[in-house]
Design a protein around this motif. Structure first.
Motif, short mmCIF file in Angstrom:
data_model
loop_
_atom_site.label_atom_id
_atom_site.label_comp_id
_atom_site.label_asym_id
_atom_site.label_seq_id
_atom_site.Cartn_x
_atom_site.Cartn_y
_atom_site.Cartn_z
N ARG A 68 19.79 5.22 -11.89
CA ARG A 68 19.26 3.87 -11.66
C ARG A 68 20.39 2.87 -11.45
O ARG A 68 21.39 2.89 -12.18
N PRO A 69 20.25 1.97 -10.47
CA PRO A 69 21.23 0.89 -10.33
C PRO A 69 21.34 0.11 -11.64
O PRO A 69 20.32 -0.19 -12.27
N GLN A 70 22.57 -0.20 -12.03
CA GLN A 70 22.78 -0.79 -13.36
C GLN A 70 22.08 -2.13 -13.53
O GLN A 70 21.64 -2.46 -14.64
N ASP A 71 21.93 -2.89 -12.44
CA ASP A 71 21.31 -4.22 -12.59
C ASP A 71 19.82 -4.13 -12.92
O ASP A 71 19.21 -5.14 -13.28
N LEU A 72 19.22 -2.93 -12.79
CA LEU A 72 17.79 -2.80 -13.12
C LEU A 72 17.57 -2.39 -14.58
O LEU A 72 16.42 -2.27 -15.02
N GLY A 73 18.67 -2.18 -15.31
CA GLY A 73 18.55 -1.95 -16.76
C GLY A 73 17.59 -0.82 -17.12
O GLY A 73 17.73 0.30 -16.66
N GLN A 109 14.31 -0.90 -16.44
CA GLN A 109 13.08 -0.98 -15.62
C GLN A 109 12.83 0.34 -14.90
O GLN A 109 13.69 0.80 -14.15
N GLN A 145 11.97 -5.09 -3.55
CA GLN A 145 12.72 -3.85 -3.34
C GLN A 145 11.79 -2.69 -2.99
O GLN A 145 12.15 -1.80 -2.21
N THR A 194 12.59 3.58 -10.00
CA THR A 194 13.95 3.06 -9.84
C THR A 194 14.98 4.17 -9.90
O THR A 194 16.13 3.99 -9.48
N ASN A 217 18.30 3.93 -19.78
CA ASN A 217 18.97 3.22 -18.67
C ASN A 217 18.88 3.99 -17.36
O ASN A 217 19.38 3.55 -16.33
N ARG A 250 20.34 6.70 -16.32
CA ARG A 250 21.62 7.14 -15.76
C ARG A 250 22.09 8.40 -16.46
O ARG A 250 21.90 8.57 -17.66
#
Length: 285
Positions: free
Chosen positions: A23-28, A30, A37, A71, A79, A81
């Protein structure tokens, strides 16, 4: 058998095209995309499908028919990731056995090529996301076994529905699986992996174990979750969620990999030609 749901059918992971593994880090934390998006992804997938159907050649990319708002494919840790890899995994990665034809390494023998280059297999990784094509998955079911065939490289796993059956002490690329039903979910526990395959990061270790949960969501979709536990490779376990979905007129054809494979022969021939040229250049001063 009547008492358990049927998972049988031909599916693909094509609908997961465009969903990032991490997941992109800015999406925490979510799990679903913000609306804007999501619309961008829907347009991207529609454009890709249209291009594949109208302008690409026989080397076309495969696209699904639905847009999911996930996401990331990884859903745990929260997160989304992949956990950091261990020092031991970093060392295995640097040693780089079988790094493959997509690397810039020199090839001295067939063993420098990946299992994919050599048409040996891609392992359990095939059910975890979408590649550019060949994302078919065929499931067959009997009262005492479930088989899963991955279209690309054409590997079949036989999952015995007998939790008490001993695990054979023979490592395999798709390892040894045992399954049992937990309500409407087929739970598959697997161990005995070889250390030449990967679940998306560095090569896994022989101590990796996985637990899969496979559940029919509706007549057209199966939710697939796999938890990877490999303390020699990752600093924590993680879980990937993928949707296996039906596609209109989709057939999982035989993946005749060896018959059309020139990666190893071509790669080694290129290296030998380079060695000759180097030798000639040295001889000529």
């Amino acid at each position: 058998s009547g008492e358990h749901p049927s998972l049988e059918g031909t599916y693909s992971t094509d609908d997961m095209r465009g969903v990032a593994r991490d997941r992109p880090q800015d999406l925490g934390t979510q799990e679903t995309l913000p609306q804007e998006q999501f619309l961008q992804r829907a347009v991207q997938q529609h454009t890709g499908r249209t291009r594949a159907a109208t302008t690409e050649t026989f080397l076309r990319n495969e696209w699904g028919t639905r847009t999911f708002g996930y996401t990331s494919l990884i859903v745990d840790p929260p997160n989304g990731r992949q956990p950091p890899i261990t020092e031991a995994a970093r060392a295995r990665q640097a040693a780089g056995a079988g790094r493959g034809s997509f690397s810039s390494e020199r090839f001295d023998s067939f063993d420098d090529f990946s299992l994919y280059d050599r048409c040996i297999g891609l392992g359990i990784n095939r059910g975890m996301g979408a590649a550019i094509y060949g994302n078919g998955i065929r499931v067959a079911q009997s009262p005492d076994a479930v088989t899963i065939t991955y279209q690309m490289i054409h590997e079949t796993r036989v999952i015995k529905l007998d939790r008490n059956r001993a695990f054979p002490d023979v490592p395999q690329f798709t390892a040894n699986a045992r399954g049992f039903w937990d309500g409407d979910s087929l739970v598959v526990e697997t161990r005995g992996y070889r250390d030449r395959s990967s679940v998306g990061g560095p090569p896994n270790s022989v101590n990796m174990t996985t637990t899969e949960r496979i559940r029919r969501v509706d007549p057209e979709m199966i939710e697939y979750r796999i938890t990877v536990n490999d303390p020699d490779t990752y600093t924590a376990p993680f879980t990937v969620r993928t949707m296996w979905t039906t596609q209109p007129n989709y057939y999982a054809y035989e993946y005749s990999c060896h018959e059309g494979n020139f990666a190893v022969g071509g790669g080694l021939a290129g290296e030998r030609a380079l060695h000759r040229q180097e030798g000639e250049a040295v001889a000529a001063g």
